[in-house]
Write a protein that holds these residues in place. Structure first.
Motif, PDB file in Angstrom:
ATOM      1  N   THR A  50       8.729 -80.298 -19.478  1.00  0.00           N
ATOM      2  CA  THR A  50       7.371 -80.146 -20.007  1.00  0.00           C
ATOM      3  C   THR A  50       6.695 -81.503 -20.115  1.00  0.00           C
ATOM      4  O   THR A  50       7.279 -82.465 -20.628  1.00  0.00           O
ATOM      5  N   GLY A  51       5.468 -81.580 -19.617  1.00  0.00           N
ATOM      6  CA  GLY A  51       4.668 -82.790 -19.721  1.00  0.00           C
ATOM      7  C   GLY A  51       3.421 -82.536 -20.536  1.00  0.00           C
ATOM      8  O   GLY A  51       3.432 -81.752 -21.484  1.00  0.00           O
ATOM      9  N   ARG A  52       2.340 -83.178 -20.161  1.00  0.00           N
ATOM     10  CA  ARG A  52       1.057 -83.020 -20.852  1.00  0.00           C
ATOM     11  C   ARG A  52       0.383 -81.748 -20.349  1.00  0.00           C
ATOM     12  O   ARG A  52      -0.287 -81.757 -19.342  1.00  0.00           O
ATOM     13  N   ASN A  53       0.578 -80.665 -21.028  1.00  0.00           N
ATOM     14  CA  ASN A  53       0.023 -79.336 -20.763  1.00  0.00           C
ATOM     15  C   ASN A  53       0.518 -78.702 -19.470  1.00  0.00           C
ATOM     16  O   ASN A  53      -0.068 -77.746 -18.966  1.00  0.00           O
ATOM     17  N   LEU A 154       0.813 -70.056  -5.956  1.00  0.00           N
ATOM     18  CA  LEU A 154       1.509 -70.495  -7.162  1.00  0.00           C
ATOM     19  C   LEU A 154       1.211 -69.541  -8.306  1.00  0.00           C
ATOM     20  O   LEU A 154       0.277 -68.723  -8.225  1.00  0.00           O
ATOM     21  N   SER A 155       1.955 -69.668  -9.393  1.00  0.00           N
ATOM     22  CA  SER A 155       1.709 -68.827 -10.570  1.00  0.00           C
ATOM     23  C   SER A 155       0.326 -69.067 -11.155  1.00  0.00           C
ATOM     24  O   SER A 155      -0.265 -68.170 -11.761  1.00  0.00           O
ATOM     25  N   VAL A 156      -0.205 -70.278 -10.961  1.00  0.00           N
ATOM     26  CA  VAL A 156      -1.499 -70.635 -11.548  1.00  0.00           C
ATOM     27  C   VAL A 156      -2.658 -70.410 -10.594  1.00  0.00           C
ATOM     28  O   VAL A 156      -3.819 -70.597 -10.964  1.00  0.00           O
ATOM     29  N   VAL A 182      -4.407 -77.493  -6.290  1.00  0.00           N
ATOM     30  CA  VAL A 182      -4.880 -76.229  -6.863  1.00  0.00           C
ATOM     31  C   VAL A 182      -5.940 -76.534  -7.911  1.00  0.00           C
ATOM     32  O   VAL A 182      -5.793 -77.475  -8.703  1.00  0.00           O
ATOM     33  N   VAL A 183      -7.024 -75.760  -7.913  1.00  0.00           N
ATOM     34  CA  VAL A 183      -8.118 -75.997  -8.854  1.00  0.00           C
ATOM     35  C   VAL A 183      -8.019 -75.006 -10.009  1.00  0.00           C
ATOM     36  O   VAL A 183      -7.836 -73.805  -9.805  1.00  0.00           O
ATOM     37  N   ILE A 184      -8.134 -75.534 -11.238  1.00  0.00           N
ATOM     38  CA  ILE A 184      -8.068 -74.726 -12.456  1.00  0.00           C
ATOM     39  C   ILE A 184      -9.067 -75.287 -13.449  1.00  0.00           C
ATOM     40  O   ILE A 184      -8.981 -76.469 -13.832  1.00  0.00           O
ATOM     41  N   ASP A 185     -10.016 -74.454 -13.858  1.00  0.00           N
ATOM     42  CA  ASP A 185     -10.992 -74.850 -14.877  1.00  0.00           C
ATOM     43  C   ASP A 185     -11.666 -76.177 -14.552  1.00  0.00           C
ATOM     44  O   ASP A 185     -11.696 -77.109 -15.369  1.00  0.00           O
ATOM     45  N   SER A 186     -12.205 -76.280 -13.346  1.00  0.00           N
ATOM     46  CA  SER A 186     -12.979 -77.458 -12.920  1.00  0.00           C
ATOM     47  C   SER A 186     -12.141 -78.731 -12.793  1.00  0.00           C
ATOM     48  O   SER A 186     -12.691 -79.833 -12.732  1.00  0.00           O
ATOM     49  N   ASN A 187     -10.824 -78.587 -12.766  1.00  0.00           N
ATOM     50  CA  ASN A 187      -9.930 -79.720 -12.522  1.00  0.00           C
ATOM     51  C   ASN A 187      -9.021 -79.398 -11.337  1.00  0.00           C
ATOM     52  O   ASN A 187      -8.627 -78.240 -11.149  1.00  0.00           O
ATOM     53  N   VAL A 188      -8.711 -80.405 -10.562  1.00  0.00           N
ATOM     54  CA  VAL A 188      -7.778 -80.247  -9.454  1.00  0.00           C
ATOM     55  C   VAL A 188      -6.435 -80.826  -9.877  1.00  0.00           C
ATOM     56  O   VAL A 188      -6.341 -82.008 -10.218  1.00  0.00           O
ATOM     57  N   TYR A 189      -5.408 -79.981  -9.886  1.00  0.00           N
ATOM     58  CA  TYR A 189      -4.053 -80.423 -10.192  1.00  0.00           C
ATOM     59  C   TYR A 189      -3.335 -80.696  -8.874  1.00  0.00           C
ATOM     60  O   TYR A 189      -3.393 -79.878  -7.947  1.00  0.00           O
ATOM     61  N   ILE A 190      -2.691 -81.852  -8.805  1.00  0.00           N
ATOM     62  CA  ILE A 190      -1.995 -82.271  -7.597  1.00  0.00           C
ATOM     63  C   ILE A 190      -0.517 -82.437  -7.905  1.00  0.00           C
ATOM     64  O   ILE A 190      -0.153 -83.150  -8.844  1.00  0.00           O
ATOM     65  N   PHE A 207      11.508 -78.735  -3.212  1.00  0.00           N
ATOM     66  CA  PHE A 207      10.141 -79.100  -3.574  1.00  0.00           C
ATOM     67  C   PHE A 207       9.264 -77.849  -3.715  1.00  0.00           C
ATOM     68  O   PHE A 207       8.503 -77.707  -4.674  1.00  0.00           O
ATOM     69  N   GLU A 208       9.363 -76.947  -2.737  1.00  0.00           N
ATOM     70  CA  GLU A 208       8.536 -75.735  -2.769  1.00  0.00           C
ATOM     71  C   GLU A 208       8.865 -74.891  -3.998  1.00  0.00           C
ATOM     72  O   GLU A 208       7.971 -74.374  -4.673  1.00  0.00           O
ATOM     73  N   SER A 209      10.145 -74.760  -4.315  1.00  0.00           N
ATOM     74  CA  SER A 209      10.544 -73.958  -5.473  1.00  0.00           C
ATOM     75  C   SER A 209      10.076 -74.603  -6.765  1.00  0.00           C
ATOM     76  O   SER A 209       9.689 -73.908  -7.715  1.00  0.00           O
ATOM     77  N   MET A 210      10.101 -75.931  -6.841  1.00  0.00           N
ATOM     78  CA  MET A 210       9.564 -76.623  -8.008  1.00  0.00           C
ATOM     79  C   MET A 210       8.073 -76.357  -8.140  1.00  0.00           C
ATOM     80  O   MET A 210       7.558 -76.117  -9.243  1.00  0.00           O
ATOM     81  N   ALA A 211       7.360 -76.385  -7.013  1.00  0.00           N
ATOM     82  CA  ALA A 211       5.924 -76.101  -7.051  1.00  0.00           C
ATOM     83  C   ALA A 211       5.651 -74.665  -7.515  1.00  0.00           C
ATOM     84  O   ALA A 211       4.739 -74.415  -8.295  1.00  0.00           O
ATOM     85  N   LEU A 212       6.477 -73.734  -7.050  1.00  0.00           N
ATOM     86  CA  LEU A 212       6.288 -72.333  -7.452  1.00  0.00           C
ATOM     87  C   LEU A 212       6.532 -72.132  -8.946  1.00  0.00           C
ATOM     88  O   LEU A 212       6.014 -71.188  -9.549  1.00  0.00           O
ATOM     89  N   SER A 213       7.322 -73.029  -9.561  1.00  0.00           N
ATOM     90  CA  SER A 213       7.589 -72.918 -10.993  1.00  0.00           C
ATOM     91  C   SER A 213       6.501 -73.567 -11.838  1.00  0.00           C
ATOM     92  O   SER A 213       6.526 -73.451 -13.073  1.00  0.00           O
ATOM     93  N   PHE A 214       5.543 -74.231 -11.217  1.00  0.00           N
ATOM     94  CA  PHE A 214       4.517 -74.976 -11.939  1.00  0.00           C
ATOM     95  C   PHE A 214       3.690 -74.067 -12.836  1.00  0.00           C
ATOM     96  O   PHE A 214       3.258 -72.989 -12.431  1.00  0.00           O
ATOM     97  N   TRP A 215       3.502 -74.516 -14.074  1.00  0.00           N
ATOM     98  CA  TRP A 215       2.741 -73.734 -15.047  1.00  0.00           C
ATOM     99  C   TRP A 215       1.880 -74.649 -15.905  1.00  0.00           C
ATOM    100  O   TRP A 215       2.275 -75.771 -16.219  1.00  0.00           O
ATOM    101  N   ILE A 216       0.719 -74.173 -16.289  1.00  0.00           N
ATOM    102  CA  ILE A 216      -0.202 -74.912 -17.159  1.00  0.00           C
ATOM    103  C   ILE A 216      -0.370 -74.148 -18.460  1.00  0.00           C
ATOM    104  O   ILE A 216      -0.492 -72.921 -18.455  1.00  0.00           O
ATOM    105  N   PHE A 217      -0.348 -74.830 -19.586  1.00  0.00           N
ATOM    106  CA  PHE A 217      -0.527 -74.148 -20.873  1.00  0.00           C
ATOM    107  C   PHE A 217      -1.470 -74.940 -21.754  1.00  0.00           C
ATOM    108  O   PHE A 217      -1.875 -76.055 -21.434  1.00  0.00           O
TER     109      PHE A 217
END
Length: 217
Positions: A50-53, A154-156, A182-190, A207-217
Motif C-alpha cells: 500500500t502506498g499513497r492511496n 484493470l480493476s480501476v 489509466v485516467v481516474i477522476d481527471s488524473n492519469v495514473y502511470i 508485471f502484467e499481473s501486478m498491474a491487474l492487481s492495481f487498486w485506488i482507494f
C-alpha cells in the motif's frame, strides 16, 4: 564490490520521469488497440503493498517496498550497503522516485533487476488521448518511441499499455519498460515497470499481473 551491469539503468529513468513531467509535444495516435496478449500468473501467494492511496500486489518473497519516508529509507539503504552494494545503488536511486510528491508507490525486486513506480499526473485541459499523444511524442523525441501498444482492462478501468526501450549513455545495455496509463477522476495514473532486456520477457507476466492487481482507494 563494483557495480554490476544489471544496476546501471536507474539514472536515465529518473531523467526521463522529470522530462515527462514538464515537456510535452503533440503527435497523433488514434485507433483502437488490440487486447493484451499476456497470460497472467497465479497470484495466490502474493501480498499487497500500500502506498499513497494505491495498492499493488507482488510476489511475497521477491519484492519489497521502497519507503517514501526518508528516515526509514536511510535505514534500509544502510542494510543493503552491507548485504549487496550493487542493489543498494538501485535502491538509493529509487528512494528519489519514492520521495517525489507525484509518486504513489515504488516497489523493487530484491535482487535489484526490476522495479515498479506508480505515479500520477493531472489531466488538465487535455483529453486522455491527447495526453497519451503528447507523452508519446516526448518519448519519441528522447529516442524511446512507444511500441507494442495494447489495451488492458484493470480493476480501476481500461488502461493503455505500451513498451519503451532505453540505454544508459555510452552503454550497449538495453532496458525495457512497460507503462500502463489509466485516467481516474481527471488524473492519469502511470504504472512504470522496468527491467533489463535479458530479464524482461520472463518478468512480463508478473508485471502484467501486478498491474491487474492495481487498486485506488
Amino acid at each position: 564490490m563494483a557495480n554490476s551491469p544489471k544496476r546501471v539503468w536507474i539514472p536515465i529513468i529518473l531523467l526521463v520521469s522529470a522530462i515527462l513531467a514538464c515537456n510535452l509535444a503533440t503527435v497523433s495516435d488514434s485507433g483502437a488497440l488490440p487486447e493484451s496478449e499476456i497470460t497472467p500468473v497465479n497470484t495466490n501467494d502474493w501480498v499487497a503493498y500500500t502506498g499513497r492511496n494505491v495498492r499493488v500486489g507482488a510476489p511475497a518473497a521477491t519484492w519489497g517496498q521502497v519507503p517514501s519516508d526518508a528516515a526509514e529509507a536511510t535505514l534500509i539503504l544502510a542494510d543493503w550497503r552491507v548485504r549487496d552494494p550493487s542493489v543498494a545503488n538501485v535502491f538509493e536511486a529509487l528512494t528519489r522516485l519514492a520521495s517525489d510528491p507525484n509518486s504513489r508507490l515504488v516497489l523493487m525486486r530484491n535482487d535489484g533487476i526490476a522495479w515498479l513506480r506508480v505515479w500520477v499526473q493531472p489531466l488538465g485541459d487535455l483529453t486522455f488521448q491527447e495526453f497519451l499523444d503528447q507523452t508519446a511524442a516526448t518519448l519519441t523525441n528522447l529516442g524511446m518511441a512507444p511500441y507494442n501498444k495494447r489495451q488492458v482492462t484493470l480493476s480501476v478501468g481500461d488502461a493503455v499499455r505500451w513498451e519503451t526501450q532505453s540505454s544508459p549513455p555510452g552503454s550497449r545495455i538495453i532496458n525495457r519498460q512497460y507503462q500502463y496509463w489509466v485516467v481516474i477522476d481527471s488524473n492519469v495514473y502511470i504504472l512504470n515497470f522496468s527491467a533489463q532486456a535479458a530479464d524482461f520477457d520472463s518478468l512480463a507476466p508478473i508485471f502484467e499481473s501486478m498491474a491487474l492487481s492495481f487498486w485506488i482507494f
